[in-house]
Scaffold this motif. Structure first.
Motif, PDB file in Angstrom:
ATOM      1  N   UNK A  46      -4.370 -15.054   9.010  1.00  0.00           N
ATOM      2  CA  UNK A  46      -3.746 -15.612   7.808  1.00  0.00           C
ATOM      3  C   UNK A  46      -4.650 -15.388   6.599  1.00  0.00           C
ATOM      4  N   UNK A  47      -5.966 -15.517   6.805  1.00  0.00           N
ATOM      5  CA  UNK A  47      -6.916 -15.262   5.720  1.00  0.00           C
ATOM      6  C   UNK A  47      -6.846 -13.809   5.265  1.00  0.00           C
ATOM      7  N   UNK A  48      -6.679 -12.880   6.204  1.00  0.00           N
ATOM      8  CA  UNK A  48      -6.531 -11.468   5.850  1.00  0.00           C
ATOM      9  C   UNK A  48      -5.281 -11.260   5.012  1.00  0.00           C
ATOM     10  N   UNK A  49      -4.197 -11.887   5.413  1.00  0.00           N
ATOM     11  CA  UNK A  49      -2.956 -11.777   4.645  1.00  0.00           C
ATOM     12  C   UNK A  49      -3.151 -12.281   3.218  1.00  0.00           C
ATOM     13  N   UNK A  50      -3.841 -13.405   3.093  1.00  0.00           N
ATOM     14  CA  UNK A  50      -4.129 -13.924   1.760  1.00  0.00           C
ATOM     15  C   UNK A  50      -4.959 -12.966   0.936  1.00  0.00           C
ATOM     16  N   UNK A  51      -5.926 -12.304   1.585  1.00  0.00           N
ATOM     17  CA  UNK A  51      -6.764 -11.333   0.875  1.00  0.00           C
ATOM     18  C   UNK A  51      -5.948 -10.147   0.392  1.00  0.00           C
ATOM     19  N   UNK A  52      -5.060  -9.637   1.243  1.00  0.00           N
ATOM     20  CA  UNK A  52      -4.257  -8.474   0.867  1.00  0.00           C
ATOM     21  C   UNK A  52      -3.298  -8.804  -0.269  1.00  0.00           C
ATOM     22  N   UNK A  53      -2.628  -9.950  -0.162  1.00  0.00           N
ATOM     23  CA  UNK A  53      -1.676 -10.343  -1.206  1.00  0.00           C
ATOM     24  C   UNK A  53      -2.404 -10.645  -2.509  1.00  0.00           C
ATOM     25  N   UNK A  54      -3.466 -11.443  -2.423  1.00  0.00           N
ATOM     26  CA  UNK A  54      -4.222 -11.776  -3.619  1.00  0.00           C
ATOM     27  C   UNK A  54      -4.869 -10.564  -4.255  1.00  0.00           C
ATOM     28  N   UNK A  55      -5.382  -9.642  -3.417  1.00  0.00           N
ATOM     29  CA  UNK A  55      -5.990  -8.427  -3.953  1.00  0.00           C
ATOM     30  C   UNK A  55      -4.987  -7.563  -4.685  1.00  0.00           C
ATOM     31  N   UNK A  56      -3.785  -7.426  -4.131  1.00  0.00           N
ATOM     32  CA  UNK A  56      -2.752  -6.625  -4.787  1.00  0.00           C
ATOM     33  C   UNK A  56      -2.360  -7.234  -6.131  1.00  0.00           C
ATOM     34  N   UNK A  57      -2.216  -8.556  -6.154  1.00  0.00           N
ATOM     35  CA  UNK A  57      -1.845  -9.217  -7.411  1.00  0.00           C
ATOM     36  C   UNK A  57      -2.972  -9.096  -8.438  1.00  0.00           C
ATOM     37  N   UNK A  58      -4.203  -9.370  -8.005  1.00  0.00           N
ATOM     38  CA  UNK A  58      -5.330  -9.291  -8.926  1.00  0.00           C
ATOM     39  C   UNK A  58      -5.533  -7.896  -9.487  1.00  0.00           C
ATOM     40  N   UNK A  59      -5.358  -6.875  -8.643  1.00  0.00           N
ATOM     41  CA  UNK A  59      -5.546  -5.503  -9.093  1.00  0.00           C
ATOM     42  C   UNK A  59      -4.475  -5.098 -10.102  1.00  0.00           C
ATOM     43  N   UNK A  60      -3.235  -5.475  -9.819  1.00  0.00           N
ATOM     44  CA  UNK A  60      -2.134  -5.070 -10.692  1.00  0.00           C
ATOM     45  C   UNK A  60      -2.136  -5.813 -12.021  1.00  0.00           C
TER      46      UNK A  60
END
Length: 277
Positions: A46-60
């Motif tokens: 679940x932490x990995x999922x949060x990292x992927x989603x948050x990273x995509x949002x932060x990058x964009x």
């Protein structure tokens, strides 16, 4: 500049390919590290999922607040569609995403140490895509300076044919070295979360310095926006690392002056108190 890669009859954008490859390799390293530490559980995924989603949002959305005058910044939709894709924005978003995901499921264990080697390897691979598709860096007379075609966007040095710093390759080398150092240090840093803190401190310092070779626009005092973004973070990390050092969190890596080493296995003390073998 290599915009596309061809695999048989399939054409893939170069930058997207290397970013995707970096994500895949980072995921593999994360799983292996979590398994080694006995932490491969539903909560860590679940932490990995949060990292992927948050990273995509932060990058964009990293370009949404690029200027202090918000009238100069793009709208949220425009930033999402055509944002700057900042690595620093992605890392910040990933960090926040992990915190949010863990809070939602009530998971309190530290997971940063699982991410540190994975992030280092993933970024090393992803930066190869940046090197092949973006403006290399500032002009240089060093023998390893590179040339890029005049068609590279936002690259005055490319138009004039100047040799430029291969700044993205500098980062690839740093991240590969960090990956190796983290694998070596992981058995020498026992306190949870400290391995990740060390990686963040090293990367923040490196990124601040490597910005002097990047082609990013300077905005104040000859510093770029990423450098100004890093200034408060570097100050906080310096304080945090200083506290950890004083508390002895890193003694197996950096023994404090005057501190005696623990006796190694197979050693004994002589009557005079000296170590013998």
């Amino acid at each position: 500049m290599l915009e596309e890669l061809r695999f048989g009859g399939v054409t893939v954008p170069t930058h997207a390919f290397f970013v995707g490859l970096g994500v895949v390799l980072a995921s593999v390293v994360f799983v292996l590290e979590a398994r080694r530490r006995g932490a491969l559980r539903e909560e860590s995924l679940v932490a990995v999922t949060g990292a992927l989603v948050g990273g995509a949002i932060g990058m964009r959305l990293s370009g949404w607040a690029e200027h202090l005058d918000f009238a100069l910044n793009p709208g949220l939709v425009e930033a999402w569609m055509f944002g700057a894709r900042s690595i620093l924005g992605g890392l910040t978003g990933a960090y926040v995403g992990v915190l949010v995901a863990k809070r939602l499921i009530g998971y309190r264990e530290r997971t940063g140490d699982l991410f540190a080697p994975a992030v280092a390897l993933g970024m090393a691979v992803g930066r190869v895509g940046c090197f092949l598709t973006e403006a290399p860096g500032r002009p240089t007379s060093l023998p390893w300076g590179v040339h890029a075609p005049a068609t590279v966007p936002e690259c005055p040095g490319c138009v004039t044919g100047q040799a430029m710093h291969p700044s993205y390759l500098y980062e690839t080398v740093f991240q590969l070295a960090a990956f190796g150092a983290l694998l070596w240090a992981r058995s020498r840093v026992d306190r949870p979360g400290e391995l990740f803190t060390l990686y963040l401190g090293a990367y923040a310092a490196f990124r601040f310095l490597v910005e002097f070779t990047r082609a990013n626009e300077t905005v104040w005092l000859d510093l770029t926006r990423p450098q100004w973004f890093l200034v408060p973070g570097l100050a906080l990390l310096a304080v945090r690392l200083g506290i950890g050092y004083r508390k002895g969190f890193y003694d197996r890596l950096l023994p404090r002056r005057g501190e005696r080493r623990p006796l190694s296995l197979g050693a004994r003390l002589s009557p005079a108190g000296e170590e013998e073998r």
